[in-house]
Design an enzyme around this catalytic site. Sequence first.
Site, PDB file in Angstrom:
ATOM      1  N   TYR A   1     -16.475  16.166 -15.713  1.00 50.99           N
ATOM      2  CA  TYR A   1     -16.983  14.797 -15.689  1.00 50.99           C
ATOM      3  C   TYR A   1     -18.020  14.659 -14.565  1.00 50.99           C
ATOM      4  CZ  TYR A   1     -16.982   9.821 -14.548  1.00 50.99           C
ATOM      5  OH  TYR A   1     -17.359   8.538 -14.249  1.00 50.99           O
TER       6      TYR A   1
ATOM      7  N   ASP B   1      -7.404  18.458 -15.014  1.00 49.01           N
ATOM      8  CA  ASP B   1      -7.714  17.131 -15.547  1.00 49.01           C
ATOM      9  C   ASP B   1      -7.586  17.218 -17.062  1.00 49.01           C
ATOM     10  OD1 ASP B   1      -8.815  14.795 -16.549  1.00 49.01           O
ATOM     11  OD2 ASP B   1     -10.525  14.780 -15.179  1.00 49.01           O
TER      12      ASP B   1
ATOM     13  N   LYS C   1      -8.350   5.668 -19.693  1.00 54.13           N
ATOM     14  CA  LYS C   1      -8.714   6.116 -21.024  1.00 54.13           C
ATOM     15  C   LYS C   1      -7.535   5.955 -21.994  1.00 54.13           C
ATOM     16  CE  LYS C   1     -12.528   7.310 -18.891  1.00 54.13           C
ATOM     17  NZ  LYS C   1     -12.354   7.191 -17.441  1.00 54.13           N
TER      18      LYS C   1
ATOM     19  N   ARG D   1       0.824  -1.207   0.000  1.00 56.46           N
ATOM     20  CA  ARG D   1       0.000   0.000   0.000  1.00 56.46           C
ATOM     21  C   ARG D   1       0.864   1.265   0.000  1.00 56.46           C
ATOM     22  NH1 ARG D   1      -1.965   2.558   4.484  1.00 56.46           N
ATOM     23  NH2 ARG D   1      -1.652   0.717   5.790  1.00 56.46           N
TER      24      ARG D   1
END
Length: 453
Positions: free
Chosen positions: A164, A244, A270, A105
Amino acid sequence: MLRRLFLAVESHSGSSRSPGSASSSFGAVQSKRHAASKPGAGLATSMQQHWRVKPSSDVPTPGWGLALPIIPSSTFKMMDAAHGARLHAKDRSPEADEDGYVYGRWGNPTTHAVGRMLSTAEGIDIEAEGSCTYVFSSGMAAITTTMLTLLTSGSHVVAQRCVYGGTHEVLSGILPALGVEVTWVDGSSIEQWSAAVRPNTRLLYAETPANPSMRLTDLEALGALCLQVNLSRPAPERLAVAVDGTFGTPFHQQALSYPGVDISIHSCTKYLGGHSDVVAGCVTTRDEGLLKRLGHFQKLLGNSLGPWEAYLLGRGMKSFVPRMRTHSSNAQQIAEFLEAHPNVTAVHYPGLKSHPDHELAKKMLRNGFSGMISFELPSYAKAAQVCERVKCIHLAVSLGATESLIQHPASMTHAMVPEEERAAAGIPGGLVRLSVGTEEASDLIADLNQSLQ
């Protein structure tokens, strides 16, 4: 042998982070770490030079695999108690130093190697600066972690209206519940950005090109605004600009090349992954203090990317440059076809002269104008009908894959946004979003043509 493998992965794109390369905090005088060449200059060559496995000096080159190694270990053996103490005393960084790793982690060599690849794509000189990228379990994990790192109760964020749908939900629901104030602006109006800044503003959040309106935000002007505001602010109160750039991708747009822009975010699901087989996100910044804070939040929130997903992302990135050339070329042809079609009422693509931000796009977007198009039909029903009638294009959300995807924002990706807010953001019910793939452009045009009849 395992230690050698760690070293090989860690040197995947060059040497480790060099000491003493920290930048000043948000908007302050730019250090060498923030020095940048002309936006997009030499990008394809740079990517192709660095996106390869380069073994370290103690691993023989002959016979060494070209594929990125996958290290699935959840924990890592320590040499002695002192070694363990050193590891636990360190601040988080996008890559490990000579002491190696402690727990999955907290960092993983496969994931860190992909972070170096992403840093290269963002225009980072990793030989001089080291990796500046954290890789996350999704694009939304990257976005929310960035916001939680920068914003606390009583602080204020300015965000553009057209973002978004998931980002809109965080800004309109989660952040206000935590005591954060949000002001919405037209992302294409620097005047609105400027007028919205308050003494407690800590973040300007942009998405460009915007999803799904395809409007652009002038990053040069936004960065300059941030620098100007920060001239009169002490370090703890300085603004940050986060962008973004998922639609633009680092192939067309390198946000960090604009002075005053601090943070670049991408949904790697993407275009960077590009094959509809991995969910991932990334955050890149040259600010050393912010890197430590982002790493701390990522560690505690537990949203770092796993090694298997990192491998898939790294594999997808090997073909990123040629894929983006094809996406962009196909999209330009399809946008021109749609603009001439009698049943289409409007086409939103920065590569068209009719686009309101076309001149800005020519300045900001290099190597083409991306593979994303939105277009309008007379009604909600007509838009849904076109999405259902395509044959070789797939009706599916997401974007940036080798296969073309079509969807209806008002009922899908932006359904959670109230109708009046969608309208204000330039998302009418008749809008269709098209992610242009790498198929033959003529086949895609024929499919769209029959669906529009």
